[in-house]
Design an enzyme around this catalytic site. Structure first.
Site, PDB file in Angstrom:
ATOM      1  N   CYS A  24       1.880  -1.815  15.378  1.00  0.00           N
ATOM      2  CA  CYS A  24       1.771  -1.378  13.849  1.00  0.00           C
ATOM      3  C   CYS A  24       1.048  -2.628  12.935  1.00  0.00           C
ATOM      4  O   CYS A  24       1.490  -3.536  13.128  1.00  0.00           O
ATOM      5  CB  CYS A  24       3.201  -1.095  13.319  1.00  0.00           C
ATOM      6  SG  CYS A  24       3.402  -0.707  11.673  1.00  0.00           S
ATOM      7  N   GLU A  66       0.927  -1.120   0.032  1.00  0.00           N
ATOM      8  CA  GLU A  66      -0.175   0.022  -0.018  1.00  0.00           C
ATOM      9  C   GLU A  66       0.815   1.131   0.034  1.00  0.00           C
ATOM     10  O   GLU A  66       1.955   1.328   0.509  1.00  0.00           O
ATOM     11  CB  GLU A  66      -0.944   0.020   1.242  1.00  0.00           C
ATOM     12  CG  GLU A  66      -2.087  -1.137   0.878  1.00  0.00           C
ATOM     13  CD  GLU A  66      -2.973  -1.056   2.308  1.00  0.00           C
ATOM     14  OE1 GLU A  66      -4.258  -1.176   1.992  1.00  0.00           O
ATOM     15  OE2 GLU A  66      -2.719  -0.752   3.490  1.00  0.00           O
ATOM     16  N   CYS A  97      -0.788   6.517  10.162  1.00  0.00           N
ATOM     17  CA  CYS A  97       0.557   5.835  10.390  1.00  0.00           C
ATOM     18  C   CYS A  97       0.028   4.539  11.060  1.00  0.00           C
ATOM     19  O   CYS A  97      -0.906   4.327  11.746  1.00  0.00           O
ATOM     20  CB  CYS A  97       0.993   6.763  11.563  1.00  0.00           C
ATOM     21  SG  CYS A  97       1.400   8.408  10.998  1.00  0.00           S
ATOM     22  N   CYS A 111       3.652   8.594   0.570  1.00  0.00           N
ATOM     23  CA  CYS A 111       4.133   7.753   1.639  1.00  0.00           C
ATOM     24  C   CYS A 111       4.382   6.348   0.798  1.00  0.00           C
ATOM     25  O   CYS A 111       3.162   5.629   0.629  1.00  0.00           O
ATOM     26  CB  CYS A 111       3.208   7.809   2.708  1.00  0.00           C
ATOM     27  SG  CYS A 111       3.630   6.724   4.060  1.00  0.00           S
ATOM     28  N   CYS A 117       6.947  -4.454  15.522  1.00  0.00           N
ATOM     29  CA  CYS A 117       6.286  -3.165  16.659  1.00  0.00           C
ATOM     30  C   CYS A 117       4.717  -3.793  16.851  1.00  0.00           C
ATOM     31  O   CYS A 117       4.045  -3.919  15.840  1.00  0.00           O
ATOM     32  CB  CYS A 117       6.329  -1.934  16.224  1.00  0.00           C
ATOM     33  SG  CYS A 117       8.115  -1.475  15.513  1.00  0.00           S
ATOM     34  N   CYS A 154       7.103  -6.513   7.052  1.00  0.00           N
ATOM     35  CA  CYS A 154       7.927  -6.011   7.940  1.00  0.00           C
ATOM     36  C   CYS A 154       8.383  -6.897   8.788  1.00  0.00           C
ATOM     37  O   CYS A 154       7.439  -7.847   9.549  1.00  0.00           O
ATOM     38  CB  CYS A 154       7.553  -4.833   8.686  1.00  0.00           C
ATOM     39  SG  CYS A 154       8.951  -3.722   9.360  1.00  0.00           S
TER      40      CYS A 154
HETATM   41  N1  SAH Z   1       9.786   1.061   9.748  1.00  0.00           N
HETATM   42  C1  SAH Z   1       9.747   2.682   9.996  1.00  0.00           C
HETATM   43  C2  SAH Z   1       8.813   3.382   9.091  1.00  0.00           C
HETATM   44  C3  SAH Z   1       7.213   3.056   9.009  1.00  0.00           C
HETATM   45  S1  SAH Z   1       6.011   3.577  10.264  1.00  0.00           S
HETATM   46  C4  SAH Z   1       9.700   3.086  11.315  1.00  0.00           C
HETATM   47  O1  SAH Z   1       9.436   2.297  12.174  1.00  0.00           O
HETATM   48  O2  SAH Z   1       9.920   4.164  11.520  1.00  0.00           O
HETATM   49  C5  SAH Z   1       5.995   5.287  10.117  1.00  0.00           C
HETATM   50  C6  SAH Z   1       5.636   5.822  11.375  1.00  0.00           C
HETATM   51  O3  SAH Z   1       4.283   5.417  12.109  1.00  0.00           O
HETATM   52  C7  SAH Z   1       6.775   5.267  12.477  1.00  0.00           C
HETATM   53  O4  SAH Z   1       7.002   6.360  13.435  1.00  0.00           O
HETATM   54  C8  SAH Z   1       5.691   4.330  13.211  1.00  0.00           C
HETATM   55  O5  SAH Z   1       6.145   3.913  14.589  1.00  0.00           O
HETATM   56  C9  SAH Z   1       4.406   5.021  13.177  1.00  0.00           C
HETATM   57  N2  SAH Z   1       3.183   4.037  13.518  1.00  0.00           N
HETATM   58  C10 SAH Z   1       3.030   2.592  13.360  1.00  0.00           C
HETATM   59  N3  SAH Z   1       1.999   2.394  13.934  1.00  0.00           N
HETATM   60  C11 SAH Z   1       1.183   3.272  14.216  1.00  0.00           C
HETATM   61  C12 SAH Z   1       0.014   3.466  14.958  1.00  0.00           C
HETATM   62  N4  SAH Z   1      -0.790   2.320  14.948  1.00  0.00           N
HETATM   63  N5  SAH Z   1      -0.203   4.760  15.299  1.00  0.00           N
HETATM   64  C13 SAH Z   1       0.367   5.823  14.943  1.00  0.00           C
HETATM   65  N6  SAH Z   1       1.798   5.609  14.512  1.00  0.00           N
HETATM   66  C14 SAH Z   1       2.118   4.411  14.133  1.00  0.00           C
END
Ligand code: SAH
Length: 342
Positions: free
Chosen positions: A116, A89, A331, A102, A113, A109
């Protein structure tokens, strides 16, 4: 067959020479690719022979948008199907200062986390640079709009796909490519320390580095992000200081606020202390709910007071606008859709 969009201009020059063609042909071909052509026969200033030779040995990546969705705030989410059938996406957001793409850099991945959605789907493979830039080309083609900013904040961990992401950045920045200034390109990482150091040593382009911090306390951060068990906050901060020293660029720390987990006044003070004196900026993100997610968003008052505490303690902090959450484009909400859902 090679994906012709995988080459930087310098690499394409070498490639053409290696197949017995003149070097300057690379510039012509490269320019056509960024005018969005989808077949070699559209490259009208090339000879028929060269077009035939190119068609035999290379292909122009043609990622298919199978299901774009538009949010009421203008954000568009694209579901792209790659040549091998995998799905990713990408999102286009509209800001006053221009359109931001984006982009995803991996199918799935492996960082895991727990907040996410991209982590839930497991890891399949990294994208090539051609597949990364094809997302931008396809977004421009579909919407008829020009992209002026690119953020590596879609699916995947950019520093876990370092070489292809760097190659994509070169192409995005190239005056004959997208011609997007390095300051309009951002990479976001969960904090892979050796790669942050490598980036500091090698970076030719002054793009923005964002670190997903989410907590200034190791126990809390480890409970959210497995990578913290490998590289502690102190190690991440040290690598960031090294990056700033080398590049003189300000780092953005992303901090998703979770109710009752990392959003107290004491958390804000602890964070301010950690970042004190650094060339840094904090971007607060109200955490977005994901399917079966365990976290709840902090209240607006709490988010604002967290920002105020940071500001009062000498740390510049802003709250990220929430775009596209009604279409799960915000995000952390991007997923590699299962093929049967498509
Ligand atoms: N892998 C990279 C980039 C992808 S995520 C990273 O970890 O930075 C882009 C941003 O969205 C990151 O800061 C991530 O931590 C955040 N993010 C992921 N899940 C989220 C959520 N459920 N709510 C808000 N931000 C989130």
């Amino acid at each position: 067959m090679k994906n012709i969009r995988d080459f930087t201009l310098a690499e394409l020059e070498e490639e053409l020479v290696s197949i017995g063609e003149k070097k300057y042909r690379a510039k012509q071909i490269f320019a056509w690719l960024f005018r969005g052509v989808t077949s070699f026969s559209e490259m009208t200033d090339l000879s028929k022979e060269l077009i035939a030779k190119l068609s035999e040995n290379y292909y122009i990546e043609n990622i298919v948008d199978s299901k774009s969705q538009k949010s009421k705030d203008g954000t568009v989410k694209f579901l792209f199907i790659l040549r091998d059938g995998n799905a990713i996406e990408s999102v286009m957001m509209k800001y006053k200062y221009g359109n931001t793409a984006c982009v995803s850099n991996q199918v799935g991945c492996r960082m895991g986390c727990n907040f996410c959605a991209s982590a839930r789907i497991g890891f399949v493979r990294s994208l090539t640079s051609g597949e990364i830039i094809s997302q931008i080309l396809e977004i421009e083609r579909q919407t008829g709009e020009k992209i002026s900013n690119v953020v590596f904040m879609g699916i995947g961990e950019p520093l876990d796909n370092y070489d292809n992401v760097m190659r994509a950045i070169k192409i995005i920045n190239d005056p004959k490519g997208f011609n997007i200034g390095a300051r309009h390109i951002s990479i976001s990482t969960c904090g892979i320390v050796p790669k942050i150091r490598q980036l500091a040593d090698e970076i030719e382009l002054q793009c923005n580095l964002c670190i997903s911090l989410h907590s200034s306390k190791d126990d809390v951060r480890s409970s959210m992000m497995p990578i913290n068990k490998k590289y502690s906050i102190a190690e991440v901060i040290d690598a960031c200081k090294y990056y700033i020293e080398k590049t003189n660029r300000r780092i953005t720390f992303e901090y998703a606020l979770v109710d009752g987990v990392n959003d107290s006044k004491e958390d804000a003070l602890h964070l301010a202390k950690l970042l004190k004196g650094m060339l840094a900026h904090v971007n607060l993100i109200p955490i977005n709910k994901i399917k079966d997610g365990i976290y709840e968003k902090s209240s607006t008052e709490k988010i604002m007071s967290f920002r105020d505490t940071l500001n009062d303690n000498g740390i510049v902090a802003t709250i990220r606008r929430e775009l596209g959450s009604d279409i799960s484009a915000a995000c952390g909400q991007l997923v590699r859709q299962q093929k049967q859902d498509v």
